[in-house]
Design a protein around this motif. Sequence first.
Motif, short mmCIF file in Angstrom:
data_model
loop_
_atom_site.label_atom_id
_atom_site.label_comp_id
_atom_site.label_asym_id
_atom_site.label_seq_id
_atom_site.Cartn_x
_atom_site.Cartn_y
_atom_site.Cartn_z
N UNK A 74 0.84 -1.19 0.00
CA UNK A 74 0.00 0.00 0.00
C UNK A 74 0.87 1.24 0.00
N UNK A 75 0.55 2.20 -0.87
CA UNK A 75 1.34 3.43 -0.96
C UNK A 75 1.14 4.28 0.28
N UNK A 76 2.23 4.92 0.72
CA UNK A 76 2.21 5.75 1.90
C UNK A 76 2.19 7.23 1.51
N UNK A 77 1.82 8.07 2.46
CA UNK A 77 1.92 9.51 2.25
C UNK A 77 3.37 9.84 1.92
N UNK A 78 3.64 10.56 0.84
CA UNK A 78 5.02 10.85 0.44
C UNK A 78 5.73 11.79 1.41
N UNK A 79 7.04 11.58 1.52
CA UNK A 79 7.86 12.47 2.34
C UNK A 79 8.37 13.66 1.54
N UNK A 80 8.26 13.58 0.22
CA UNK A 80 8.64 14.67 -0.68
C UNK A 80 7.86 14.49 -1.98
N UNK A 81 7.63 15.60 -2.69
CA UNK A 81 6.91 15.52 -3.95
C UNK A 81 7.70 16.25 -5.03
N UNK A 82 7.89 15.56 -6.15
CA UNK A 82 8.55 16.15 -7.32
C UNK A 82 7.48 16.43 -8.37
N UNK A 83 7.50 17.64 -8.90
CA UNK A 83 6.52 18.03 -9.91
C UNK A 83 7.16 18.13 -11.28
N UNK A 84 6.52 17.52 -12.27
CA UNK A 84 6.87 17.82 -13.64
C UNK A 84 6.54 19.30 -13.85
N UNK A 85 7.19 19.94 -14.80
CA UNK A 85 7.07 21.39 -14.93
C UNK A 85 6.18 21.82 -16.10
N UNK A 86 6.64 21.57 -17.32
CA UNK A 86 5.93 22.06 -18.51
C UNK A 86 4.64 21.27 -18.74
N UNK A 87 3.53 21.96 -18.72
CA UNK A 87 2.25 21.31 -18.91
C UNK A 87 1.58 20.97 -17.60
N UNK A 88 2.37 20.59 -16.60
CA UNK A 88 1.82 20.22 -15.30
C UNK A 88 1.64 21.44 -14.41
N UNK A 89 2.71 22.21 -14.22
CA UNK A 89 2.64 23.41 -13.40
C UNK A 89 2.46 24.68 -14.23
N UNK A 90 3.06 24.69 -15.41
CA UNK A 90 3.04 25.88 -16.27
C UNK A 90 2.36 25.58 -17.60
N UNK A 91 1.47 26.47 -18.00
CA UNK A 91 0.70 26.29 -19.23
C UNK A 91 1.58 26.50 -20.45
N UNK A 92 1.49 25.59 -21.39
CA UNK A 92 2.31 25.64 -22.59
C UNK A 92 1.65 26.41 -23.73
N UNK A 93 0.38 26.71 -23.59
CA UNK A 93 -0.40 27.34 -24.67
C UNK A 93 0.19 28.64 -25.22
N UNK A 94 0.81 29.51 -24.39
CA UNK A 94 1.37 30.76 -24.93
C UNK A 94 2.44 30.55 -26.01
N UNK A 95 3.01 29.37 -26.09
CA UNK A 95 4.01 29.12 -27.12
C UNK A 95 3.41 29.14 -28.52
N UNK A 96 2.09 28.97 -28.59
CA UNK A 96 1.42 29.02 -29.89
C UNK A 96 1.66 30.36 -30.58
N UNK A 97 1.59 31.44 -29.81
CA UNK A 97 1.81 32.77 -30.38
C UNK A 97 3.25 32.95 -30.85
#
Length: 227
Positions: A1-24
């Motif tokens: 069974x998975x436990x509450x994490x002691x640390x969290x790593x976040x992917x950046x592009x798309x996950x935290x930051x929106x990539x849509x402005x690159x269209x312009x």
Amino acid sequence: MKQKPKAIAFDVVGTLFAIDPLEEKLKAAGLSDGSLKIWFPRVLRDAFALEVAGQFKTFAEVASGALEVLLRENKIDPDKAKIDNVIKAFAELPPHPDVQPAFRMLRNAGVPIFALTNGSAATTKNVFASSGLEDQVEQFISIDDVKHWKPAAAVYLHAAKVARVKPEELALVAAHDWDIDGANRAGLTTGYIARKQPICSPAMNQADVAAGQFLTELVQGLLELNA
């Protein structure tokens, strides 16, 4: 069974930051509307192909190469300044509105935050700094450190080492099912946020926690694991 994490790593592009402005930026380079949906998947395709072949290239190299090809396909001069203008824009991407409250939840819970990116650490640090989020991240971890692209296991295991936790004590949060699958196979706990794609592909390992459009909901689910 998975436990509450002691640390969290976040992917950046798309996950935290929106990539849509690159269209312009792509349109400013002369490409037609909708080119982002062609170019960015090609960046990942080329990177993954090089990874399988045992050859490492940085994000900037792969992204620039894919953009040059796309420009030439559309009979547009692949001027270096045009390409650089697009690549540099990754440091200016806006955060999704739920990032700050999600980070606040983790800080209140005493869970350290790490950024884990296929880009460079310097560019990633800049995009966090421009959004006022830099001081909330313990460390910016790049694939450049291990010369492998996510979803290679070496990247996630390196992140756990940097975070000074066991792989099973680190959670990865991402909006990409291939990222979730890779982290899962490396032994990490995983959280999927449905930014663009509603579910992880059934062909891949599923996330331990999944949420719709709200990162706060996902973080709460991770904090409640095995409560």
